[in-house]
Design a protein around this motif. Structure first.
Motif, mmCIF file in Angstrom:
data_model
loop_
_atom_site.group_PDB
_atom_site.id
_atom_site.type_symbol
_atom_site.label_atom_id
_atom_site.label_comp_id
_atom_site.label_asym_id
_atom_site.label_seq_id
_atom_site.Cartn_x
_atom_site.Cartn_y
_atom_site.Cartn_z
ATOM 1 N N ARG A 151 -26.382 82.052 89.724
ATOM 2 C CA ARG A 151 -26.147 83.150 88.782
ATOM 3 C C ARG A 151 -24.798 82.850 87.918
ATOM 4 N NH1 ARG A 151 -22.977 83.295 93.112
ATOM 5 N NH2 ARG A 151 -21.370 84.915 93.368
ATOM 6 N N ARG A 152 -24.670 83.636 86.771
ATOM 7 C CA ARG A 152 -23.647 83.328 85.883
ATOM 8 C C ARG A 152 -22.682 84.749 86.131
ATOM 9 N NH1 ARG A 152 -23.418 80.688 80.795
ATOM 10 N NH2 ARG A 152 -21.911 81.693 79.564
ATOM 11 N N ILE A 153 -21.402 84.290 86.354
ATOM 12 C CA ILE A 153 -20.493 85.405 86.438
ATOM 13 C C ILE A 153 -19.524 85.544 85.042
ATOM 14 C CG2 ILE A 153 -18.672 86.439 87.822
ATOM 15 C CD1 ILE A 153 -19.890 85.477 90.373
ATOM 16 N N GLU A 154 -20.000 86.516 84.282
ATOM 17 C CA GLU A 154 -19.310 86.492 82.880
ATOM 18 C C GLU A 154 -17.950 86.898 83.214
ATOM 19 O OE1 GLU A 154 -20.623 85.622 80.170
ATOM 20 O OE2 GLU A 154 -22.730 85.621 80.989
ATOM 21 N N GLY A 155 -17.008 86.268 82.377
ATOM 22 C CA GLY A 155 -15.811 86.492 82.474
ATOM 23 C C GLY A 155 -14.985 85.543 83.347
ATOM 24 N N SER A 156 -15.736 84.505 84.250
ATOM 25 C CA SER A 156 -14.904 83.714 85.067
ATOM 26 C C SER A 156 -14.524 82.636 84.275
ATOM 27 C CB SER A 156 -16.063 83.154 86.026
ATOM 28 O OG SER A 156 -15.590 82.118 86.522
ATOM 29 N N PRO A 157 -13.199 82.212 84.563
ATOM 30 C CA PRO A 157 -12.602 81.066 84.074
ATOM 31 C C PRO A 157 -13.603 79.649 83.923
ATOM 32 C CG PRO A 157 -11.132 81.612 85.914
ATOM 33 C CD PRO A 157 -12.323 82.874 85.770
ATOM 34 N N LEU A 158 -14.414 79.754 85.037
ATOM 35 C CA LEU A 158 -14.860 78.569 85.211
ATOM 36 C C LEU A 158 -15.937 78.087 83.976
ATOM 37 C CD1 LEU A 158 -16.237 78.348 88.842
ATOM 38 C CD2 LEU A 158 -14.416 77.312 87.927
ATOM 39 N N LEU A 159 -16.093 79.190 83.389
ATOM 40 C CA LEU A 159 -17.341 79.208 81.979
ATOM 41 C C LEU A 159 -16.463 78.742 80.868
ATOM 42 C CD1 LEU A 159 -19.171 82.623 82.525
ATOM 43 C CD2 LEU A 159 -19.961 80.295 83.424
ATOM 44 N N GLU A 160 -15.120 79.061 80.833
ATOM 45 C CA GLU A 160 -14.369 78.741 79.827
ATOM 46 C C GLU A 160 -14.055 77.291 79.729
ATOM 47 O OE1 GLU A 160 -10.908 81.239 79.736
ATOM 48 O OE2 GLU A 160 -12.298 83.054 80.187
ATOM 49 N N HIS A 161 -13.661 76.743 80.985
ATOM 50 C CA HIS A 161 -12.957 75.481 80.980
ATOM 51 C C HIS A 161 -13.841 74.356 81.017
ATOM 52 C CE1 HIS A 161 -9.134 77.670 80.942
ATOM 53 N NE2 HIS A 161 -9.543 78.350 81.816
ATOM 54 N N GLY A 162 -15.110 74.424 81.122
ATOM 55 C CA GLY A 162 -16.028 73.116 81.321
ATOM 56 C C GLY A 162 -17.391 73.586 81.256
ATOM 57 N N PRO A 163 -18.519 72.478 81.467
ATOM 58 C CA PRO A 163 -19.612 72.742 81.290
ATOM 59 C C PRO A 163 -20.201 73.581 82.558
ATOM 60 C CG PRO A 163 -19.003 70.395 81.534
ATOM 61 C CD PRO A 163 -17.954 70.943 81.452
ATOM 62 N N PHE A 164 -20.957 74.626 82.377
ATOM 63 C CA PHE A 164 -21.681 75.354 83.579
ATOM 64 C C PHE A 164 -23.128 75.280 83.052
ATOM 65 C CE2 PHE A 164 -23.540 79.495 84.720
ATOM 66 C CZ PHE A 164 -23.410 79.470 86.153
ATOM 67 N N GLU A 165 -24.054 75.268 84.238
ATOM 68 C CA GLU A 165 -25.172 75.325 84.238
ATOM 69 C C GLU A 165 -25.996 76.433 85.216
ATOM 70 O OE1 GLU A 165 -27.484 73.876 82.190
ATOM 71 O OE2 GLU A 165 -26.387 71.934 81.262
ATOM 72 N N ILE A 166 -26.855 76.993 85.100
ATOM 73 C CA ILE A 166 -27.443 77.704 86.063
ATOM 74 C C ILE A 166 -28.412 76.785 86.843
ATOM 75 C CG2 ILE A 166 -29.470 79.484 86.686
ATOM 76 C CD1 ILE A 166 -27.300 80.894 85.736
ATOM 77 N N LEU A 167 -28.259 76.922 88.242
ATOM 78 C CA LEU A 167 -29.094 75.954 89.086
ATOM 79 C C LEU A 167 -29.522 76.783 90.310
ATOM 80 C CD1 LEU A 167 -30.213 73.389 89.994
ATOM 81 C CD2 LEU A 167 -28.004 72.583 90.747
#
Ligand code: AKB
Length: 320
Positions: free
Chosen positions: A36-52
């Motif tokens: 799942r994607r957690i909106e607002g998480s710093p992980l989404l701002e600082h580098g690539p993220f993919e749903i898996l």
């Protein structure tokens, strides 16, 4: 280790490990994935993220290929208390996800890390100074998946030459991300409740000992083991590691050194108490020290001080 894919990045370990690896190796070098994607998480701002979804081996393979990773860190799994409530799902997810991740590592020749746990031991295991190599007859589904996972990772190393590595984590304590559904979670909850209400009701009995570790030491252990010289590693996938062993009464006493009015009472949960009693009191971590220089920095009091300070800021309290 130059480009790393992490599964379960929003979990208790993943959220801190992703940030640490991005600091060490560069933001674009660490691909964070989760179901799942957690909106607002710093992980989404600082580098690539993919749903898996780790149950989808082809999707995992595609992502590992797309980003040309050389290392796979597989963290997605159910913890002990949830696994006991949903044993069939725990087997499917913990073993199915691991098998998929190992297959991707084999197909693409990736370095591999996945955590085992003190949950891999059972009531017949020597409880004090539990040796590295000893009886493992866990009585929980979580433990069954952890023992099988250790063996499977060893098998992928000996049979296919996959560079698999892993540790047996004790309970992990962090002020950043909450654990979800473990037996050792009380040792995190207690700090939150100490700050919020100056009291805590423990679901684990006062004198039950379990191994524990502060998250900075756990993250350091993963990095150190992944970077360790393979020629020194004898126990690749199941290193006992620990930083401290304490009971609920002792962690309460540690908190009282900083919050003298803190009160603790007990309402024991029979399910989690039974799990806790089937696990060791204290592990012997000498092999990790000898083979890759494992050296935790925090003990109970230094962790308590840091947790209370950090959580007071986070929760906006002035009590600690
Ligand atoms: C749990 O309690 O399930 C975990 C663990 C020790 O593996 N924290």
């Amino acid at each position: 280790m130059k480009k790393i894919l992490i599964t379960g990045c929003f979990g208790q370990i993943g959220s801190e490990l992703t940030m640490r690896l991005r600091r060490d190796y560069g933001n674009d070098q660490v691909i964070a994935t989760d179901i799942r994607r957690i909106e607002g998480s710093p992980l989404l701002e600082h580098g690539p993220f993919e749903i898996l979804d780790v149950m989808d081996q082809r999707a995992m393979h595609r992502l590992a290929e797309k980003y040309q990773v050389d290392t796979l860190i597989h963290l997605a799994a159910l913890l002990s208390a949830v696994a006991e409530a949903k044993p069939q799902l725990a087997w499917q997810l913990n073993m199915g996800g691991l098998m998929n991740a190992l297959e991707v590592a084999r197909e693409l020749n990736l370095k591999f890390f996945t955590p085992s746990s003190i949950g891999c031991f059972g009531p017949e295991t020597p409880a004090d100074h539990t040796p590295q190599d000893t009886i493992q007859r866990p009585t929980t589904m979580y433990g069954v998946t952890k023992v099988a996972g250790e063996l499977l990772a060893d098998y992928y190393y000996t049979k296919f030459g996959v560079d698999t590595r892993g540790v047996r984590f004790p309970g992990l304590i962090s002020h950043k991300t909450l654990p979800g559904g473990g037996t050792t979670d009380y040792a995190v909850d207690i700090y939150y409740e100490a700050i919020k209400r100056n009291r805590y009701t423990s679901y684990i009995a006062a004198d039950t000992y379990m191994d524990m570790m502060y998250m900075p030491d756990a993250i350091e252990a993963i990095v150190r083991l992944l970077e360790a010289d393979p020629a020194r590693l004898i126990h690749r996938n199941a290193f006992n590691i620990t930083a401290m062993s304490f009971s609920p009464a002792e962690i309460a006493a540690s908190i009282q050194k900083y919050l003298p009015d803190f009160k603790m009472d007990y309402q024991v949960d029979p399910v989690r108490q039974k799990i806790a009693e089937s696990w060791p009191n204290s592990l012997d971590a000498r092999c990790a020290k000898d083979e890759w220089d494992f050296a935790p920095a925090y003990d109970l009091d230094t962790m308590t001080q840091d947790m209370l300070e950090k959580l007071s800021k986070k929760l906006g309290s002035t009590t600690a």
